[in-house]
Design an enzyme around this catalytic site. Structure first.
Site, PDB file in Angstrom:
ATOM      1  N   GLU A  72      38.442  31.128  42.702  1.00 40.33           N
ATOM      2  CA  GLU A  72      39.787  30.578  42.721  1.00 40.33           C
ATOM      3  C   GLU A  72      39.977  30.004  44.131  1.00 40.33           C
ATOM      4  OE1 GLU A  72      42.771  33.470  41.722  1.00 40.33           O
ATOM      5  OE2 GLU A  72      44.355  31.977  41.936  1.00 40.33           O
ATOM      6  N   ARG A 307      31.271  45.277  41.942  1.00 42.47           N
ATOM      7  CA  ARG A 307      31.538  44.420  43.088  1.00 42.47           C
ATOM      8  C   ARG A 307      30.942  45.045  44.339  1.00 42.47           C
ATOM      9  NH1 ARG A 307      36.448  42.678  44.249  1.00 42.47           N
ATOM     10  NH2 ARG A 307      36.297  43.200  46.452  1.00 42.47           N
ATOM     11  N   LYS A 317      40.221  38.673  49.452  1.00 44.36           N
ATOM     12  CA  LYS A 317      40.775  37.467  50.089  1.00 44.36           C
ATOM     13  C   LYS A 317      42.198  37.676  50.583  1.00 44.36           C
ATOM     14  CE  LYS A 317      39.373  34.785  46.682  1.00 44.36           C
ATOM     15  NZ  LYS A 317      39.374  33.751  45.664  1.00 44.36           N
TER      16      LYS A 317
HETATM   17  P1  ATP Z   1      39.299  38.518  45.912  1.00 45.56           P
HETATM   18  O1  ATP Z   1      39.562  39.846  45.302  1.00 45.56           O
HETATM   19  O2  ATP Z   1      38.699  38.592  47.259  1.00 45.56           O
HETATM   20  O3  ATP Z   1      40.468  37.589  45.823  1.00 45.56           O
HETATM   21  P2  ATP Z   1      38.346  37.392  43.580  1.00 45.56           P
HETATM   22  O4  ATP Z   1      37.480  38.163  42.668  1.00 45.56           O
HETATM   23  O5  ATP Z   1      39.758  37.238  43.209  1.00 45.56           O
HETATM   24  O6  ATP Z   1      38.169  37.935  45.021  1.00 45.56           O
HETATM   25  P3  ATP Z   1      37.515  34.807  42.933  1.00 45.56           P
HETATM   26  O7  ATP Z   1      37.570  33.602  43.755  1.00 45.56           O
HETATM   27  O8  ATP Z   1      38.408  34.879  41.760  1.00 45.56           O
HETATM   28  O9  ATP Z   1      37.745  36.003  43.887  1.00 45.56           O
HETATM   29  O10 ATP Z   1      36.048  35.196  42.510  1.00 45.56           O
HETATM   30  C1  ATP Z   1      34.939  34.362  42.386  1.00 45.56           C
HETATM   31  C2  ATP Z   1      33.780  35.204  41.930  1.00 45.56           C
HETATM   32  O11 ATP Z   1      33.364  36.066  42.982  1.00 45.56           O
HETATM   33  C3  ATP Z   1      34.150  36.087  40.755  1.00 45.56           C
HETATM   34  O12 ATP Z   1      33.170  35.921  39.750  1.00 45.56           O
HETATM   35  C4  ATP Z   1      34.147  37.466  41.321  1.00 45.56           C
HETATM   36  O13 ATP Z   1      33.724  38.377  40.372  1.00 45.56           O
HETATM   37  C5  ATP Z   1      33.180  37.373  42.493  1.00 45.56           C
HETATM   38  N1  ATP Z   1      33.495  38.346  43.524  1.00 45.56           N
HETATM   39  C6  ATP Z   1      34.628  38.436  44.245  1.00 45.56           C
HETATM   40  N2  ATP Z   1      34.597  39.504  45.067  1.00 45.56           N
HETATM   41  C7  ATP Z   1      33.399  40.095  44.876  1.00 45.56           C
HETATM   42  C8  ATP Z   1      32.754  41.251  45.435  1.00 45.56           C
HETATM   43  N3  ATP Z   1      33.331  42.017  46.359  1.00 45.56           N
HETATM   44  N4  ATP Z   1      31.518  41.549  44.995  1.00 45.56           N
HETATM   45  C9  ATP Z   1      30.917  40.788  44.083  1.00 45.56           C
HETATM   46  N5  ATP Z   1      31.450  39.704  43.517  1.00 45.56           N
HETATM   47  C10 ATP Z   1      32.689  39.353  43.896  1.00 45.56           C
HETATM   48 MG    MG Z   2      41.191  36.551  42.346  1.00 48.37          MG
END
Ligand code: ATP
Ligand code: MG
Length: 629
Positions: A72, A307, A317
């Site tokens: 995102e 994760r 983020k």
């Molecule tokens: P955040 O919680 O930091 O906002 P998010 O999961 O909302 O992260 P996205 O931009 O929606 O972030 O995620 C993009 C991809 O990165 C998703 O497929 C998510 O599963 C993966 N991802 C995000 N954080 C992690 C993590 N700590 N470990 C592994 N994969 C991750």
């Molecule tokens: Mg997210």
């Protein structure tokens, strides 16, 4: 529907494919069994994302599997994303597939093109290519809004969705909980025609934000709360960075995401464990839209992995944004940040991050990875690659009192040392790899005065100390001579004492040079010493700003269990010093990695013209693991 530019049909190898056998994991096993069983062999690819009709007109998909990385664009990518990127792109690479970079930009309020650009840069920097062609445009979920709308109308017409006018609070109460089934909405039994008319009015802007939502009609008594008629469209007047003001209704993530995967013919949709409970809805939606002929079959399948949790690090983020906006760090690319841009400025390399992802693997259960694992991967990558250099971080002047007499007044003797002593090119081993040039040796000079580190001289040496100490009388009244050490790459010197300033602080270390001991000259080894110390010539040393970084948090799990991570910020996470470096380091380019001998790995940063024009180096990682201590 508006679709991104068609891309080539040829699957591309992205990043460096290595010959080493990858350790297996549950995802590799699933993919291998799908390939063996031909699960996706019948799929067609229409050259770009699209609905069932679009792909039916295409050719058999040349990509054996399709994976995706769907960020995102609401922040900068962090080390957790790096794990997901290496995983998804790595699987596509290893199994003859294609990995898609797709912006999951269905939430207009939080997204921004600044983030879009930085995400593109980060994925590219990590070494990957997306969407099956070099420099292909990333896909964007917002390009699928027309299809998502059409699919919603289909669900309404087929009796699978309805417009609900309950307030958010009523909906929450009527959803029930784990022990209590939900209660049907009073609006649940309206006719498809009635729902369709209202949904179109929602789209046409006849209702206030939040006045009603479109919900899937599934089962308000389902033990899985995600199946209790989840909302799939909401009214939200917000300008979208891609579609502008075209829409005042936006799809919910849970509805949008499976559709994005399906339009892109994703085979293995890999996400983090928190989405496990969403999988039944994912499958429900796929089944309905395939039934309706809108989506191609077989549908993508979702798989969940744990994760990344890394000690002393925050991987959310939203929380990282707080550090930036509250000025706890200098920006998203502050070298203490676990963002990809921050890690890069800290001296991390794509190869080190890929190695890290490989090493931690993927599992189905949450755990914490020790930060030292990440640092170990960087050391491993830099050991053979980073040019060596000498730097004095805590300088004191050493004067060779007999220099003028034995070497000639004002004489500067040229010295040279290999840039990469342990690489195949290095002094000690055989032929260089074919087609590579050995790096030029480092050149510097030695004269009467050199800078040494204060720790390399002790007036009263502790037991076992092997570096510089002056002559003394031991407990039995015997004379102990001053110690001899080698100035690395220069001469052997013998310590004769020190001079002090008015406050009693050591102002200069005094020594004599032992002639005919210059490193690399015949007979230089005849004078035996127990230690070699690093140094920089006073004549050609260059002042540099060196930023010594430490962990950003003092707590190993700074945000676990709802803790306020701001409270555990390390007040000493940055120390800026002026060091003196050898001349080969004076014109280092930002991003160049070095090993400062005996000190650790440093990376050249951009010169800060506000504080001066000195070269700047950031500490990447020490030579040995100090995290456990
Ligand atoms: P955040 O919680 O930091 O906002 P998010 O999961 O909302 O992260 P996205 O931009 O929606 O972030 O995620 C993009 C991809 O990165 C998703 O497929 C998510 O599963 C993966 N991802 C995000 N954080 C992690 C993590 N700590 N470990 C592994 N994969 C991750
Ligand atoms: Mg997210």
């Amino acid at each position: 529907m508006s679709l991104p530019t068609p891309t080539q049909n040829k699957p591309l190898a992205s990043a460096v494919a290595t010959d080493v056998v990858k350790p297996s994991n549950f995802l590799r096993q699933i993919i291998e069994s799908d390939l063996a069983n031909g699960t996706y062999a019948s799929r067609k690819w229409g050259g770009s994302p699209g609905d069932a009709a679009h792909h039916a007109k295409g050719q058999p998909d040349p990509a054996k599997i399709r994976t995706r990385f769907p960020p995102e664009p609401n922040g900068y990518l962090h080390i957790g994303h790096a794990k997901s990127i290496c995983l998804n792109f790595g699987l596509a690479r290893d199994y003859g597939g294609v990995c898609h970079l797709r912006f999951d930009d269905t939430n207009p309020e939080k997204e921004d093109t600044e983030y879009v650009n930085s995400i593109i840069d980060s994925v590219k920097w990590l070494g990957f290519e997306w969407n099956g062609a070099p420099d292909a445009a990333p896909y964007q979920a917002s390009d699928y809004f027309d299809f998502m709308y059409r699919a919603a109308e289909y669900l309404i017409e087929a009796g699978h969705a309805y417009v609900d006018e309950q307030t958010a609070e009523q909906m929450r109460v009527n959803r029930g909980d784990f022990g209590k089934p939900g209660i049907n909405s009073p609006y649940r039994s309206r006719t498809p025609a009635d729902n369709l008319a209202r949904f179109r009015q929602m789209r046409d802007g006849l209702y206030e934000d939040g006045a009603m939502v479109l919900r899937a009609k599934i089962d308000m008594a389902s033990p899985n709360i995600n199946l209790r008629d989840p909302a799939i469209y909401r009214i939200r007047r917000a300008t979208h960075h891609n579609t502008g003001d075209k829409w005042c209704i936006y799809p919910m993530y849970t509805y949008a995401h499976p559709i994005e995967d399906a339009l892109e013919q994703i085979t293995h949709s890999i996400c983090t464990l928190e989405f496990e409970d969403q999988r039944p809805f994912y499958d429900w939606l796929m089944a309905r839209l395939i039934e309706g002929g809108l989506l191609a079959s077989p549908p993508p399948r979702q798989y969940e992995f744990a994760r990344l949790n890394l000690t002393y690090v925050i991987t959310r983020k939203r929380k990282l944004a707080l550090l930036v906006y509250d000025h706890k760090v200098s920006g998203w690319d502050d070298p203490r940040m676990p963002t990809i841009v921050g890690l890069r400025r800290r001296g991390y390399t794509p190869a080190a991050l890929q190695l890290f992802a490989e090493r931690i693997g993927v599992t189905k259960s949450d755990s914490w990875i020790d930060y030292s694992t990440l640092e170990g991967c960087l050391r491993e990558d830099l050991e053979l690659k980073a040019h060596r250099g000498m730097a004095v971080l805590n300088p004191v002047k050493l004067v060779m009192t007999n220099w003028d007499e034995v070497m000639g007044a004002g004489h500067l003797e040229p010295c040279s040392q290999p840039a990469l002593p342990h690489a195949p090119h290095g002094a000690s081993s055989g032929a260089a790899p074919e087609g590579t040039e050995p790096p030029p040796a480092r050149q510097f000079t030695i004269g009467k005065e050199v800078w040494i580190d204060r720790e390399d001289f002790e007036e009263v040496p502790p037991k076992g100390y092997k570096r510089l100490f002056p002559p003394s009388i031991d407990g039995n009244g015997n004379a102990v001579p001053g110690n001899k050490v080698r100035l690395k790459g220069g001469y052997v010197i013998e310590c004769t004492g020190c001079s002090k300033d008015a406050n009693g602080h050591i102002a200069q270390v005094l020594a004599t040079v032992v002639p005919d001991t210059k490193s690399g000259t015949p007979g230089s080894e005849t004078v035996k010493v127990k230690a070699a110390i690093t140094w920089v010539g006073v004549a050609d040393g260059v002042n540099a700003e060196v930023r010594l970084y430490d962990r950003l948090f003092l707590d190993a799990q700074p945000d676990a269990g709802g803790k306020d991570f701001i409270e555990s910020l390390n007040p000493n996470s940055l120390k800026v010093i002026t060091a003196i470096v050898e001349p080969s380091l004076a014109n280092a380019l930002p991003g160049q990695n070095f090993q400062f001998e005996r000190h650790g790995y440093f990376v050249a940063d951009r010169v800060d013209h506000v504080t001066g024009s000195k070269p700047v180096f950031n500490l990447a990682v020490g030579l040995k693991d100090s995290w456990g201590k």
